[in-house]
Design an enzyme around this catalytic site. Structure first.
Site, PDB file in Angstrom:
ATOM      1  N   GLN A 167      44.363  -7.849 -18.520  1.00  0.00           N
ATOM      2  CA  GLN A 167      44.073  -8.512 -17.245  1.00  0.00           C
ATOM      3  C   GLN A 167      42.954  -7.817 -16.467  1.00  0.00           C
ATOM      4  O   GLN A 167      42.177  -8.475 -15.764  1.00  0.00           O
ATOM      5  CB  GLN A 167      45.338  -8.612 -16.401  1.00  0.00           C
ATOM      6  CG  GLN A 167      46.281  -9.681 -16.954  1.00  0.00           C
ATOM      7  CD  GLN A 167      47.487  -9.899 -16.079  1.00  0.00           C
ATOM      8  OE1 GLN A 167      47.951  -8.992 -15.394  1.00  0.00           O
ATOM      9  NE2 GLN A 167      48.010 -11.103 -16.106  1.00  0.00           N
ATOM     10  N   THR A 172      12.659  -5.716   0.098  1.00  0.00           N
ATOM     11  CA  THR A 172      13.942  -5.154  -0.334  1.00  0.00           C
ATOM     12  C   THR A 172      15.089  -6.053   0.143  1.00  0.00           C
ATOM     13  O   THR A 172      14.906  -6.892   1.035  1.00  0.00           O
ATOM     14  CB  THR A 172      14.136  -3.751   0.270  1.00  0.00           C
ATOM     15  OG1 THR A 172      14.172  -3.880   1.694  1.00  0.00           O
ATOM     16  CG2 THR A 172      13.014  -2.799  -0.128  1.00  0.00           C
ATOM     17  N   GLU A 180       0.865  -1.197   0.000  1.00  0.00           N
ATOM     18  CA  GLU A 180       0.000   0.000   0.000  1.00  0.00           C
ATOM     19  C   GLU A 180       0.893   1.235   0.000  1.00  0.00           C
ATOM     20  O   GLU A 180       2.078   1.139   0.325  1.00  0.00           O
ATOM     21  CB  GLU A 180      -0.885  -0.007   1.259  1.00  0.00           C
ATOM     22  CG  GLU A 180      -1.812  -1.209   1.285  1.00  0.00           C
ATOM     23  CD  GLU A 180      -2.765  -1.206   2.477  1.00  0.00           C
ATOM     24  OE1 GLU A 180      -2.691  -0.272   3.314  1.00  0.00           O
ATOM     25  OE2 GLU A 180      -3.586  -2.133   2.553  1.00  0.00           O
ATOM     26  N   PRO A 181       0.311   2.393  -0.297  1.00  0.00           N
ATOM     27  CA  PRO A 181       1.155   3.596  -0.315  1.00  0.00           C
ATOM     28  C   PRO A 181       1.922   3.790   1.001  1.00  0.00           C
ATOM     29  O   PRO A 181       3.082   4.181   0.997  1.00  0.00           O
ATOM     30  CB  PRO A 181       0.141   4.726  -0.546  1.00  0.00           C
ATOM     31  CG  PRO A 181      -0.991   4.069  -1.284  1.00  0.00           C
ATOM     32  CD  PRO A 181      -1.063   2.660  -0.768  1.00  0.00           C
ATOM     33  N   ALA A 227       9.242  -8.268  -3.693  1.00  0.00           N
ATOM     34  CA  ALA A 227       9.231  -9.383  -2.737  1.00  0.00           C
ATOM     35  C   ALA A 227      10.075  -9.051  -1.510  1.00  0.00           C
ATOM     36  O   ALA A 227      10.739  -9.918  -0.939  1.00  0.00           O
ATOM     37  CB  ALA A 227       9.719 -10.675  -3.400  1.00  0.00           C
ATOM     38  N   ALA A 242       2.345   1.260   3.327  1.00  0.00           N
ATOM     39  CA  ALA A 242       2.713  -0.048   3.892  1.00  0.00           C
ATOM     40  C   ALA A 242       3.506  -0.860   2.873  1.00  0.00           C
ATOM     41  O   ALA A 242       2.934  -1.521   2.010  1.00  0.00           O
ATOM     42  CB  ALA A 242       1.448  -0.804   4.300  1.00  0.00           C
ATOM     43  N   GLY A 243       4.844  -0.742   2.959  1.00  0.00           N
ATOM     44  CA  GLY A 243       5.718  -1.492   2.062  1.00  0.00           C
ATOM     45  C   GLY A 243       6.403  -2.592   2.853  1.00  0.00           C
ATOM     46  O   GLY A 243       5.858  -3.678   3.038  1.00  0.00           O
ATOM     47  N   GLU A 268       7.424 -16.366  -3.986  1.00  0.00           N
ATOM     48  CA  GLU A 268       7.904 -15.328  -4.899  1.00  0.00           C
ATOM     49  C   GLU A 268       9.429 -15.212  -4.774  1.00  0.00           C
ATOM     50  O   GLU A 268      10.145 -15.176  -5.778  1.00  0.00           O
ATOM     51  CB  GLU A 268       7.247 -13.988  -4.547  1.00  0.00           C
ATOM     52  CG  GLU A 268       7.553 -12.891  -5.550  1.00  0.00           C
ATOM     53  CD  GLU A 268       6.936 -11.542  -5.173  1.00  0.00           C
ATOM     54  OE1 GLU A 268       6.476 -11.375  -4.020  1.00  0.00           O
ATOM     55  OE2 GLU A 268       6.953 -10.645  -6.030  1.00  0.00           O
ATOM     56  N   GLY A 295      31.603  -0.951 -22.958  1.00  0.00           N
ATOM     57  CA  GLY A 295      31.872   0.471 -23.204  1.00  0.00           C
ATOM     58  C   GLY A 295      30.581   1.167 -23.614  1.00  0.00           C
ATOM     59  O   GLY A 295      29.491   0.808 -23.158  1.00  0.00           O
TER      60      GLY A 295
HETATM   61  C1  LIG Z   1       7.833  -2.659 -10.364  1.00  0.00           C
HETATM   62  C2  LIG Z   1       7.297  -3.100  -9.057  1.00  0.00           C
HETATM   63  C3  LIG Z   1       6.387  -4.144  -9.002  1.00  0.00           C
HETATM   64  C4  LIG Z   1       5.823  -4.535  -7.782  1.00  0.00           C
HETATM   65  N1  LIG Z   1       4.855  -5.508  -7.764  1.00  0.00           N
HETATM   66  C5  LIG Z   1       4.167  -5.728  -6.612  1.00  0.00           C
HETATM   67  C6  LIG Z   1       3.021  -6.577  -6.617  1.00  0.00           C
HETATM   68  O1  LIG Z   1       2.654  -7.158  -7.641  1.00  0.00           O
HETATM   69  N2  LIG Z   1       2.336  -6.738  -5.460  1.00  0.00           N
HETATM   70  C7  LIG Z   1       2.703  -6.133  -4.295  1.00  0.00           C
HETATM   71  O2  LIG Z   1       2.028  -6.307  -3.290  1.00  0.00           O
HETATM   72  N3  LIG Z   1       3.796  -5.319  -4.260  1.00  0.00           N
HETATM   73  C8  LIG Z   1       4.531  -5.099  -5.387  1.00  0.00           C
HETATM   74  N4  LIG Z   1       5.630  -4.272  -5.381  1.00  0.00           N
HETATM   75  C9  LIG Z   1       5.973  -3.593  -4.131  1.00  0.00           C
HETATM   76  C10 LIG Z   1       7.286  -4.050  -3.489  1.00  0.00           C
HETATM   77  O3  LIG Z   1       7.120  -5.309  -2.919  1.00  0.00           O
HETATM   78  C11 LIG Z   1       7.659  -2.959  -2.473  1.00  0.00           C
HETATM   79  O4  LIG Z   1       8.101  -1.852  -3.242  1.00  0.00           O
HETATM   80  C12 LIG Z   1       8.709  -3.397  -1.500  1.00  0.00           C
HETATM   81  O5  LIG Z   1       8.186  -4.346  -0.608  1.00  0.00           O
HETATM   82  C13 LIG Z   1       9.273  -2.234  -0.686  1.00  0.00           C
HETATM   83  O6  LIG Z   1       8.273  -1.444  -0.115  1.00  0.00           O
HETATM   84  P1  LIG Z   1       8.323   0.141  -0.311  1.00  0.00           P
HETATM   85  O7  LIG Z   1       8.525   0.394  -1.751  1.00  0.00           O
HETATM   86  O8  LIG Z   1       7.158   0.738   0.358  1.00  0.00           O
HETATM   87  O9  LIG Z   1       9.674   0.594   0.429  1.00  0.00           O
HETATM   88  P2  LIG Z   1       9.851   0.962   1.989  1.00  0.00           P
HETATM   89  O10 LIG Z   1       9.290  -0.101   2.843  1.00  0.00           O
HETATM   90  O11 LIG Z   1       9.387   2.358   2.199  1.00  0.00           O
HETATM   91  O12 LIG Z   1      11.431   0.906   2.112  1.00  0.00           O
HETATM   92  C14 LIG Z   1      12.273   1.998   1.721  1.00  0.00           C
HETATM   93  C15 LIG Z   1      13.697   1.700   2.212  1.00  0.00           C
HETATM   94  O13 LIG Z   1      13.704   1.589   3.633  1.00  0.00           O
HETATM   95  C16 LIG Z   1      14.316   0.345   4.020  1.00  0.00           C
HETATM   96  N5  LIG Z   1      13.682  -0.155   5.235  1.00  0.00           N
HETATM   97  C17 LIG Z   1      12.361  -0.161   5.552  1.00  0.00           C
HETATM   98  N6  LIG Z   1      12.181  -0.714   6.762  1.00  0.00           N
HETATM   99  C18 LIG Z   1      13.392  -1.090   7.216  1.00  0.00           C
HETATM  100  C19 LIG Z   1      13.886  -1.739   8.417  1.00  0.00           C
HETATM  101  N7  LIG Z   1      13.048  -2.147   9.372  1.00  0.00           N
HETATM  102  N8  LIG Z   1      15.203  -1.931   8.548  1.00  0.00           N
HETATM  103  C20 LIG Z   1      16.073  -1.556   7.559  1.00  0.00           C
HETATM  104  N9  LIG Z   1      15.682  -0.936   6.411  1.00  0.00           N
HETATM  105  C21 LIG Z   1      14.363  -0.723   6.239  1.00  0.00           C
HETATM  106  C22 LIG Z   1      14.066  -0.600   2.828  1.00  0.00           C
HETATM  107  O14 LIG Z   1      15.008  -1.657   2.796  1.00  0.00           O
HETATM  108  C23 LIG Z   1      14.228   0.364   1.659  1.00  0.00           C
HETATM  109  O15 LIG Z   1      15.580   0.499   1.350  1.00  0.00           O
HETATM  110  C24 LIG Z   1       6.236  -3.900  -6.578  1.00  0.00           C
HETATM  111  C25 LIG Z   1       7.198  -2.885  -6.629  1.00  0.00           C
HETATM  112  C26 LIG Z   1       7.704  -2.473  -7.838  1.00  0.00           C
HETATM  113  C27 LIG Z   1       8.700  -1.345  -7.848  1.00  0.00           C
END
Ligand SMILES: Cc1cc2nc3c(=O)[nH]c(=O)nc-3n(C[C@H](O)[C@H](O)[C@H](O)COP(=O)(O)OP(=O)(O)OC[C@H]3O[C@@H](n4cnc5c(N)ncnc54)[C@H](O)[C@@H]3O)c2cc1C
Length: 408
Positions: A305, A391, A148-149, A389, A151-152, A268, A365
């Site tokens: 090398q 980060t 979600e916006p 899946a 909830a990542g 995944e 290059g």
């Molecule tokens: C092209 C694309 C396709 C996708 N497809 C899907 C899909 O089909 N279905 C779906 O549900 N999702 C999908 N995603 C979402 C993807 O799984 C998320 O982007 C990912 O889980 C990260 O969440 P976020 O982008 O909100 O990053 P955030 O959670 O905001 O993370 C940002 C940064 O903070 C770091 N971080 C966050 N918390 C911690 C912590 N506790 N400790 C250390 N570091 C932390 C992360 O490692 C990252 O570097 C997709 C994303 C993309 C870009």
């Protein structure tokens, strides 16, 4: 264990030919969003009989469910059974697709693997018939919707989408983002919290199946992305979407909760090394050819090398990733569970995939920077493996916590 069997080599050759002759010419139009990947997916399924094979697996499970014989299993187990219990075959196909179009492989994997897999694992006979069967036969396209916006990485804790019980069904509100196949899918597996007015932290997660066209359910425009451009991605929105019991996966709130989400994520993650394998193998082989033929200072650059060290580095990474795929296939086939390995190896393969793709560009290059050479696309696509899946850092932290016994 570390060699492809004859049937894998045969499929590898056939899929490679199809990818080079049929898929590759469509990649530029798909990258520009002028063409969608779905008709090609259907064509591929038909060419290789994949839809029919998976379809007969689903039908078998429906029959078992109706006869009361099917037991709960994880998604990979169910799909693997449908695919003849040969995970290496599936990884070879993912690898071949990823050499040409990791985006195509991702859209395919999300629809057939994640969305259909989640329904196969926990669905009732009616849900398998209505939703999983058309997905595995490619009649319909699926999405898997967790992020979600707000909830990542903290997908559960920060989840805001809620399903409020209403009579015999539910009313769903909220949104999801970064959803693969989001703009075009027909069937969406959606995770939401059950809201009975209790504090958010106490709301359980349940899984719903939504269909395109349901009142209140809408899709955003395709995002413009760095890579994976041939895989459409968007937001999706729920505004008072009315859901019946048929839309609640498994028929009860408990049947597909957090554990089911984690199983899907594990599946995944276990497929990502195969994508990395394809990208790395293509980058490596193309780079070998290039450094053999490209001459500077009167000789092939492969005789310097500094170049040889980079080749050796790429080679080690290729072999490590290959070995990880073989091990993952063996684990899947033999039902060996090792979540830390799946998390850590997904992180490792994604990181080295980006390294190798960038090194390939370096050794080409200026040519490597040109679209015509294809590796700039592979490098852009590779970066997504480090984000999707979970980060890389989250995958590694999860693996460490699992090793330390800090999680269940
Ligand atoms: C092209 C694309 C396709 C996708 N497809 C899907 C899909 O089909 N279905 C779906 O549900 N999702 C999908 N995603 C979402 C993807 O799984 C998320 O982007 C990912 O889980 C990260 O969440 P976020 O982008 O909100 O990053 P955030 O959670 O905001 O993370 C940002 C940064 O903070 C770091 N971080 C966050 N918390 C911690 C912590 N506790 N400790 C250390 N570091 C932390 C992360 O490692 C990252 O570097 C997709 C994303 C993309 C870009």
């Amino acid at each position: 264990m570390f060699q492809l069997e004859e049937q894998h080599k045969m499929v590898q050759d056939m899929v490679r030919q199809w990818c080079e002759k049929v898929l590759l010419p469509h990649v530029p139009a798909m990258e520009k969003g002028e063409e969608l990947p779905y008709d090609l997916m259907r064509q591929m399924a038909q060419t290789f009989g994949l839809g029919a094979m998976a379809g007969s697996g689903v039908k078998k499970k429906i029959k078992k469910l109706r006869e009361g014989e099917a037991s709960g299993a994880d998604a990979s187990g169910e799909l693997m059974e449908a695919a003849g219990n040969d995970p290496m075959m599936m990884y070879v196909v993912i690898k071949e697709l990823s050499r040409v179009s990791p985006g195509f492989a991702m859209s395919w994997g999300v629809s057939m693997g994640l969305a259909a897999g989640a329904i196969m694992a926990k669905g009732t006979a009616d849900q398998l018939e209505q939703f999983a069967l058309p997905l595995v036969t490619l009649e319909k396209i699926g999405s898997w919707c967790l992020t979600e916006p707000g909830a990542g990485s903290d997908a559960f804790g920060s989840m805001r989408s809620t399903a409020r019980p209403d009579g015999d069904g539910y009313v769903l509100n909220g949104s999801k983002t970064f959803i693969t196949n989001g703009p075009n899918a027909d069937v969406y597996v959606v995770y939401a919290k059950i809201d009975r007015g209790q504090p958010r932290a106490e709301q359980p997660v349940a899984t719903f199946i939504l269909e395109r066209g349901m009142p209140g359910f809408s899709q955003g425009k395709p995002f413009k992305k760095m890579g994976m451009r041939d895989s459409p991605t968007s937001e999706i929105f729920f505004e008072d979407v009315k859901l019946t019991k048929l839309h609640l996966l498994g028929g009860s709130e408990e049947s597909a909760g957090r554990r089911a989400v984690k199983d899907s994520l594990g599946n995944e993650r276990s497929g990502i090394p195969a994508m990395a394998w394809g990208i790395i193998e293509k980058c490596y082989q193309q780079t070998l050819d290039h450094v053999r033929s490209r001459e500077q200072f009167g000789k092939p650059i492969g005789e310097f090398q500094a170049v040889q060290l980079k080749i050796a580095d790429m080679y080690v990474k290729l072999k490590n990733v290959e070995n990880i795929v073989f091990r993952t296939a063996w684990m899947t086939k033999n039902k060996v569970k090792d979540a830390a390995f799946i998390n850590a190896s997904k992180a490792y393969c994604s990181q080295v995939c980006v390294d190798v793709a960038l090194t390939a560009i370096q050794l080409h290059g200026g040519y490597g920077y040109m679209e015509e050479y294809h590796i700039e696309k592979l490098a852009r696509d590779a970066k997504l493996l480090e984000l999707g899946a979970g980060t890389t850092d989250i995958n590694l932290l999860t693996a460490a916590r699992q090793e330390l016994g800090l999680t269940g």
